[in-house]
Design a protein around this motif. Structure first.
Motif, mmCIF file in Angstrom:
data_model
loop_
_atom_site.group_PDB
_atom_site.id
_atom_site.type_symbol
_atom_site.label_atom_id
_atom_site.label_comp_id
_atom_site.label_asym_id
_atom_site.label_seq_id
_atom_site.Cartn_x
_atom_site.Cartn_y
_atom_site.Cartn_z
ATOM 1 N N GLU A 48 0.803 -1.223 0.000
ATOM 2 C CA GLU A 48 0.000 0.000 0.000
ATOM 3 C C GLU A 48 0.835 1.271 0.000
ATOM 4 O OE1 GLU A 48 -3.265 -0.049 -0.318
ATOM 5 O OE2 GLU A 48 -3.212 -2.251 -0.352
ATOM 6 N N LEU A 49 2.121 1.152 0.290
ATOM 7 C CA LEU A 49 2.956 2.347 0.378
ATOM 8 C C LEU A 49 3.334 2.859 -1.006
ATOM 9 C CD1 LEU A 49 5.414 1.542 3.309
ATOM 10 C CD2 LEU A 49 3.408 3.034 3.348
ATOM 11 N N LYS A 50 3.467 4.150 -1.098
ATOM 12 C CA LYS A 50 3.932 4.771 -2.331
ATOM 13 C C LYS A 50 5.429 4.509 -2.494
ATOM 14 C CE LYS A 50 -0.126 6.653 -3.003
ATOM 15 N NZ LYS A 50 -1.021 6.149 -4.058
ATOM 16 N N ASP A 51 5.929 4.742 -3.708
ATOM 17 C CA ASP A 51 7.331 4.483 -3.999
ATOM 18 C C ASP A 51 8.282 5.476 -3.341
ATOM 19 O OD1 ASP A 51 6.690 2.282 -5.530
ATOM 20 O OD2 ASP A 51 6.612 3.415 -7.404
ATOM 21 N N GLY A 52 7.755 6.591 -2.835
ATOM 22 C CA GLY A 52 8.620 7.635 -2.308
ATOM 23 C C GLY A 52 9.331 7.287 -1.012
ATOM 24 N N ILE A 53 8.819 6.337 -0.243
ATOM 25 C CA ILE A 53 9.437 5.997 1.031
ATOM 26 C C ILE A 53 10.026 4.595 0.941
ATOM 27 C CG2 ILE A 53 7.316 5.095 2.083
ATOM 28 C CD1 ILE A 53 8.288 6.514 4.704
ATOM 29 N N LEU A 54 11.240 4.436 1.464
ATOM 30 C CA LEU A 54 11.930 3.155 1.372
ATOM 31 C C LEU A 54 11.529 2.238 2.521
ATOM 32 C CD1 LEU A 54 15.516 4.323 0.335
ATOM 33 C CD2 LEU A 54 13.616 3.616 -1.118
ATOM 34 N N LYS A 55 11.481 0.941 2.216
ATOM 35 C CA LYS A 55 11.131 -0.066 3.208
ATOM 36 C C LYS A 55 12.392 -0.841 3.577
ATOM 37 C CE LYS A 55 8.449 -0.409 0.083
ATOM 38 N NZ LYS A 55 8.276 0.438 -1.143
ATOM 39 N N VAL A 56 12.737 -0.798 4.852
ATOM 40 C CA VAL A 56 13.977 -1.404 5.337
ATOM 41 C C VAL A 56 13.633 -2.573 6.257
ATOM 42 C CG1 VAL A 56 16.145 -1.008 6.553
ATOM 43 C CG2 VAL A 56 15.076 0.858 5.251
ATOM 44 N N GLY A 57 14.152 -3.743 5.948
ATOM 45 C CA GLY A 57 13.957 -4.899 6.810
ATOM 46 C C GLY A 57 15.112 -5.038 7.786
ATOM 47 N N VAL A 58 14.788 -5.160 9.071
ATOM 48 C CA VAL A 58 15.800 -5.230 10.129
ATOM 49 C C VAL A 58 15.927 -6.675 10.603
ATOM 50 C CG1 VAL A 58 16.494 -4.364 12.390
ATOM 51 C CG2 VAL A 58 15.236 -2.865 10.806
ATOM 52 N N PHE A 59 17.160 -7.209 10.566
ATOM 53 C CA PHE A 59 17.414 -8.605 10.908
ATOM 54 C C PHE A 59 18.583 -8.710 11.887
ATOM 55 C CE2 PHE A 59 15.678 -8.372 6.629
ATOM 56 C CZ PHE A 59 14.700 -9.356 6.625
ATOM 57 N N VAL A 60 18.559 -9.770 12.681
ATOM 58 C CA VAL A 60 19.638 -10.042 13.629
ATOM 59 C C VAL A 60 20.055 -11.506 13.501
ATOM 60 C CG1 VAL A 60 20.339 -10.127 16.052
ATOM 61 C CG2 VAL A 60 18.838 -8.292 15.262
ATOM 62 N N ASN A 61 21.220 -11.746 12.934
ATOM 63 C CA ASN A 61 21.774 -13.101 12.833
ATOM 64 C C ASN A 61 20.790 -14.095 12.206
ATOM 65 O OD1 ASN A 61 24.172 -12.220 14.062
ATOM 66 N ND2 ASN A 61 23.392 -12.664 16.108
ATOM 67 N N GLY A 83 23.163 -7.821 13.789
ATOM 68 C CA GLY A 83 23.788 -8.917 14.509
ATOM 69 C C GLY A 83 25.285 -8.986 14.318
ATOM 70 N N ASP A 84 25.789 -10.221 14.305
ATOM 71 C CA ASP A 84 27.218 -10.459 14.173
ATOM 72 C C ASP A 84 27.576 -10.926 12.762
ATOM 73 O OD1 ASP A 84 27.586 -10.006 17.033
ATOM 74 O OD2 ASP A 84 26.573 -11.931 17.291
ATOM 75 N N GLU A 85 26.844 -10.447 11.796
ATOM 76 C CA GLU A 85 27.031 -10.890 10.411
ATOM 77 C C GLU A 85 28.426 -10.524 9.896
ATOM 78 O OE1 GLU A 85 22.779 -9.930 11.321
ATOM 79 O OE2 GLU A 85 24.611 -8.709 11.340
ATOM 80 N N ALA A 86 29.058 -11.488 9.245
ATOM 81 C CA ALA A 86 30.402 -11.289 8.708
ATOM 82 C C ALA A 86 30.349 -10.476 7.416
ATOM 83 C CB ALA A 86 31.052 -12.645 8.435
ATOM 84 N N PRO A 87 31.475 -9.906 7.007
ATOM 85 C CA PRO A 87 31.506 -9.173 5.735
ATOM 86 C C PRO A 87 31.033 -10.016 4.561
ATOM 87 C CG PRO A 87 33.478 -8.693 7.007
ATOM 88 C CD PRO A 87 32.755 -9.774 7.746
ATOM 89 N N GLU A 88 31.337 -11.315 4.565
ATOM 90 C CA GLU A 88 30.934 -12.192 3.469
ATOM 91 C C GLU A 88 29.414 -12.330 3.384
ATOM 92 O OE1 GLU A 88 35.006 -12.823 4.737
ATOM 93 O OE2 GLU A 88 33.112 -12.941 5.860
ATOM 94 N N TYR A 89 28.756 -12.217 4.503
ATOM 95 C CA TYR A 89 27.291 -12.293 4.552
ATOM 96 C C TYR A 89 26.691 -11.154 3.736
ATOM 97 C CZ TYR A 89 22.678 -12.773 6.872
ATOM 98 O OH TYR A 89 21.328 -12.935 7.156
#
Length: 208
Positions: A48-61, A83-89
């Motif tokens: 339902e959101l317009k394209d003007g605002i970005l949607k960011v998903g927040v994750f932890v490990n 989280g503790d995500e490595a650079p390769e992630y």
């Protein structure tokens, strides 16, 4: 203008209001948190959101495959890793990545550059929660960062202190969650509006 991200969005009303007030992005938390949202709920909001605002998903490990599934299902624009995500992630993700660093002292630029994210996010270190603690860290820790480390400032921001933060640190963006909530939880529309207005006012005193 300093960009504003309103994190911990849990319903369409909050997301739409954030956009109307001028937010750059909304954050949807898919990790253990009082602000956690199910993928089905987030997908319904994002449709339902317009394209003007970005949607960011927040994750932890989170498992990489699950992050990719939620990204596609919820039509996310960015991924934020707390989280503790490595650079390769990070390298395995096709979307721009915001990588959070919970600070205990001044960050080492050479250490930070190992991740090569789209943006860095600096937050308060807490043993209880990964973000959303409502507490600030010592902003002086960021005083010596080189200009190539573009960052989002988080941690204890609210309408009363965000103007000072913008004037002092000149971040690319600021991120707020608990600082614009009712005492019992849920976003307060008046506080969202006040927060963004304070950022706009502070921007008038900052040269980029």
């Amino acid at each position: 203008m300093t960009l504003v991200k309103i994190c911990g969005i849990k319903n369409l009303t909050e997301a739409v209001w954030a956009g109307k007030c001028g937010a750059w992005a909304v954050g949807e938390v898919f990790a253990p948190s009082p602000r956690r949202i199910e993928a089905e709920e987030a997908a319904a909001i994002n449709r339902e959101l317009k394209d003007g605002i970005l949607k960011v998903g927040v994750f932890v490990n989170e498992e990489l495959a699950e992050v990719k599934r939620i990204v596609d299902y919820c039509r996310l624009d960015l991924v934020q890793l707390h989280g503790d995500e490595a650079p390769e992630y990070l390298a395995e993700l096709s979307l721009p990545v915001i990588k959070c660093f919970s600070l205990k002292g001044p960050p080492d630029p050479d250490y930070l550059r190992r991740w090569r994210p789209y943006l860095y996010l600096f937050d308060t270190c807490s043993t209880a929660v990964r973000g959303g603690s409502g507490r600030s860290f010592n902003w002086e820790w960021l005083g010596e960062l080189p200009p190539d480390i573009e960052f989002i400032l988080a941690g204890g921001l609210n309408p009363g202190n965000v103007g000072t933060a913008v004037r002092r640190l000149n971040p690319l963006a600021v991120d707020v969650s608990s600082g614009v909530e009712y005492p019992g939880g849920g976003k307060d529309p008046l506080m969202i509006e006040a927060f963004i207005n304070e950022v706009k006012e502070a921007d008038g005193d900052v040269s980029r």
